[in-house]
Design a protein around this motif. Structure first.
Motif, short mmCIF file in Angstrom:
data_model
loop_
_atom_site.label_atom_id
_atom_site.label_comp_id
_atom_site.label_asym_id
_atom_site.label_seq_id
_atom_site.Cartn_x
_atom_site.Cartn_y
_atom_site.Cartn_z
N THR A 1 -2.37 -15.26 -5.47
CA THR A 1 -1.15 -15.30 -4.69
C THR A 1 -0.53 -16.69 -4.71
OG1 THR A 1 -2.03 -13.57 -3.27
CG2 THR A 1 -0.19 -14.82 -2.43
N GLU A 2 -1.37 -17.70 -4.49
CA GLU A 2 -0.85 -19.07 -4.47
C GLU A 2 -0.25 -19.47 -5.81
OE1 GLU A 2 -3.78 -21.86 -3.08
OE2 GLU A 2 -4.42 -20.47 -1.53
N LEU A 3 -0.95 -19.14 -6.88
CA LEU A 3 -0.47 -19.51 -8.22
C LEU A 3 0.85 -18.81 -8.51
CD1 LEU A 3 -1.01 -21.06 -10.82
CD2 LEU A 3 -2.32 -19.09 -11.62
N ALA A 4 0.94 -17.54 -8.20
CA ALA A 4 2.19 -16.81 -8.43
C ALA A 4 3.33 -17.45 -7.66
CB ALA A 4 2.03 -15.34 -8.03
N LYS A 5 3.09 -17.78 -6.42
CA LYS A 5 4.13 -18.41 -5.61
C LYS A 5 4.55 -19.76 -6.21
CE LYS A 5 2.99 -16.10 -1.30
NZ LYS A 5 2.44 -16.23 0.05
N GLU A 6 3.58 -20.53 -6.69
CA GLU A 6 3.89 -21.82 -7.33
C GLU A 6 4.78 -21.63 -8.56
OE1 GLU A 6 0.34 -24.03 -8.22
OE2 GLU A 6 -0.42 -23.76 -6.18
N LEU A 7 4.58 -20.52 -9.27
CA LEU A 7 5.36 -20.23 -10.47
C LEU A 7 6.68 -19.53 -10.16
CD1 LEU A 7 2.46 -19.02 -12.79
CD2 LEU A 7 3.62 -21.23 -12.88
N GLY A 8 6.93 -19.29 -8.89
CA GLY A 8 8.16 -18.61 -8.50
C GLY A 8 8.14 -17.12 -8.75
N ILE A 9 6.95 -16.55 -8.87
CA ILE A 9 6.80 -15.11 -9.08
C ILE A 9 6.66 -14.45 -7.71
CG2 ILE A 9 5.32 -13.31 -10.07
CD1 ILE A 9 4.44 -15.44 -12.17
N PRO A 10 7.53 -13.50 -7.39
CA PRO A 10 7.44 -12.83 -6.09
C PRO A 10 6.09 -12.11 -5.93
CG PRO A 10 9.48 -12.23 -7.21
CD PRO A 10 8.64 -12.99 -8.20
N VAL A 11 5.53 -12.21 -4.75
CA VAL A 11 4.24 -11.60 -4.45
C VAL A 11 4.40 -10.69 -3.24
CG1 VAL A 11 1.88 -12.06 -3.69
CG2 VAL A 11 2.97 -13.58 -5.33
N GLU A 12 3.80 -9.52 -3.33
CA GLU A 12 3.83 -8.59 -2.21
C GLU A 12 2.45 -8.00 -2.03
OE1 GLU A 12 6.28 -4.60 -0.92
OE2 GLU A 12 7.08 -5.89 -2.50
N GLU A 13 1.85 -8.23 -0.88
CA GLU A 13 0.54 -7.68 -0.57
C GLU A 13 0.73 -6.57 0.45
OE1 GLU A 13 -2.67 -10.50 0.10
OE2 GLU A 13 -1.33 -12.07 -0.62
N ARG A 14 0.45 -5.34 0.03
CA ARG A 14 0.57 -4.18 0.91
C ARG A 14 -0.11 -3.00 0.26
NH1 ARG A 14 4.42 -0.45 -0.88
NH2 ARG A 14 5.90 -1.24 -2.40
N ASP A 15 -0.23 -1.92 0.98
CA ASP A 15 -0.76 -0.70 0.41
C ASP A 15 0.32 -0.09 -0.48
OD1 ASP A 15 -3.17 -0.92 1.75
OD2 ASP A 15 -2.47 0.25 3.46
N PHE A 16 -0.07 0.31 -1.68
CA PHE A 16 0.86 0.92 -2.61
C PHE A 16 0.53 2.39 -2.78
CE2 PHE A 16 0.98 -3.52 -3.88
CZ PHE A 16 2.32 -3.73 -4.05
N GLN A 17 1.54 3.18 -3.00
CA GLN A 17 1.37 4.58 -3.34
C GLN A 17 1.30 4.70 -4.86
OE1 GLN A 17 0.96 6.97 -0.98
NE2 GLN A 17 1.05 5.26 0.46
N LEU A 18 0.73 5.76 -5.34
CA LEU A 18 0.60 5.98 -6.77
C LEU A 18 1.95 5.85 -7.48
CD1 LEU A 18 -1.22 6.71 -9.15
CD2 LEU A 18 -0.85 9.11 -8.58
N TYR A 19 2.99 6.42 -6.90
CA TYR A 19 4.33 6.35 -7.50
C TYR A 19 4.78 4.90 -7.68
CZ TYR A 19 9.32 6.51 -8.15
OH TYR A 19 10.58 6.30 -8.64
N ASP A 20 4.48 4.05 -6.69
CA ASP A 20 4.88 2.63 -6.78
C ASP A 20 4.27 1.97 -8.00
OD1 ASP A 20 6.25 2.73 -4.29
OD2 ASP A 20 4.37 2.38 -3.22
N VAL A 21 3.01 2.28 -8.27
CA VAL A 21 2.31 1.66 -9.40
C VAL A 21 2.81 2.23 -10.72
CG1 VAL A 21 0.06 1.19 -10.43
CG2 VAL A 21 0.30 1.23 -7.94
N ILE A 22 2.94 3.53 -10.81
CA ILE A 22 3.38 4.16 -12.06
C ILE A 22 4.79 3.72 -12.43
CG2 ILE A 22 3.98 6.38 -13.13
CD1 ILE A 22 1.64 7.58 -11.55
N SER A 23 5.64 3.51 -11.44
CA SER A 23 7.03 3.14 -11.74
C SER A 23 7.22 1.63 -11.87
CB SER A 23 7.97 3.70 -10.68
OG SER A 23 7.67 3.15 -9.41
N ALA A 24 6.16 0.85 -11.72
CA ALA A 24 6.26 -0.60 -11.85
C ALA A 24 6.44 -1.01 -13.31
CB ALA A 24 5.00 -1.26 -11.28
#
Length: 82
Positions: A1-24
């Motif tokens: 998470t820290e590294l992604a934030k340092e690189l300006g990559i948006p980070v989201e920590e939450r429960d994901f549904q299967l659809y969220d992952v397949i459509s990513a």
């Protein structure tokens, strides 16, 4: 998470549904033994184009620089002894 934030990559920590992952466009898993791993399929379905993507590559490149070794090369050339 820290590294992604340092690189300006948006980070989201939450429960994901299967659809969220397949459509990513891309998914990345973090774990202690491997630090980062690309998630390319779930339930036999491709995530994005089914290959590690540019965000994974950016994260691994930055992490490799931080720890002073090419982590991808280390994983790809490791021999399984189990």
């Amino acid at each position: 998470t820290e590294l992604a934030k340092e690189l300006g990559i948006p980070v989201e920590e939450r429960d994901f549904q299967l659809y969220d992952v397949i459509s990513a466009d891309e998914a990345v898993l973090s774990s202690t033994p491997y630090c980062l791993a690309p998630a390319t399929k779930i339930n036999g379905l491709n995530i994005g184009d089914g290959r590690p993507g540019p965000i994974f590559r950016r994260l691994m490149e930055a992490w490799s620089e931080r720890v002073g070794m090419d982590l991808v090369k280390q994983v790809m050339t490791a021999e399984y002894t189990g």
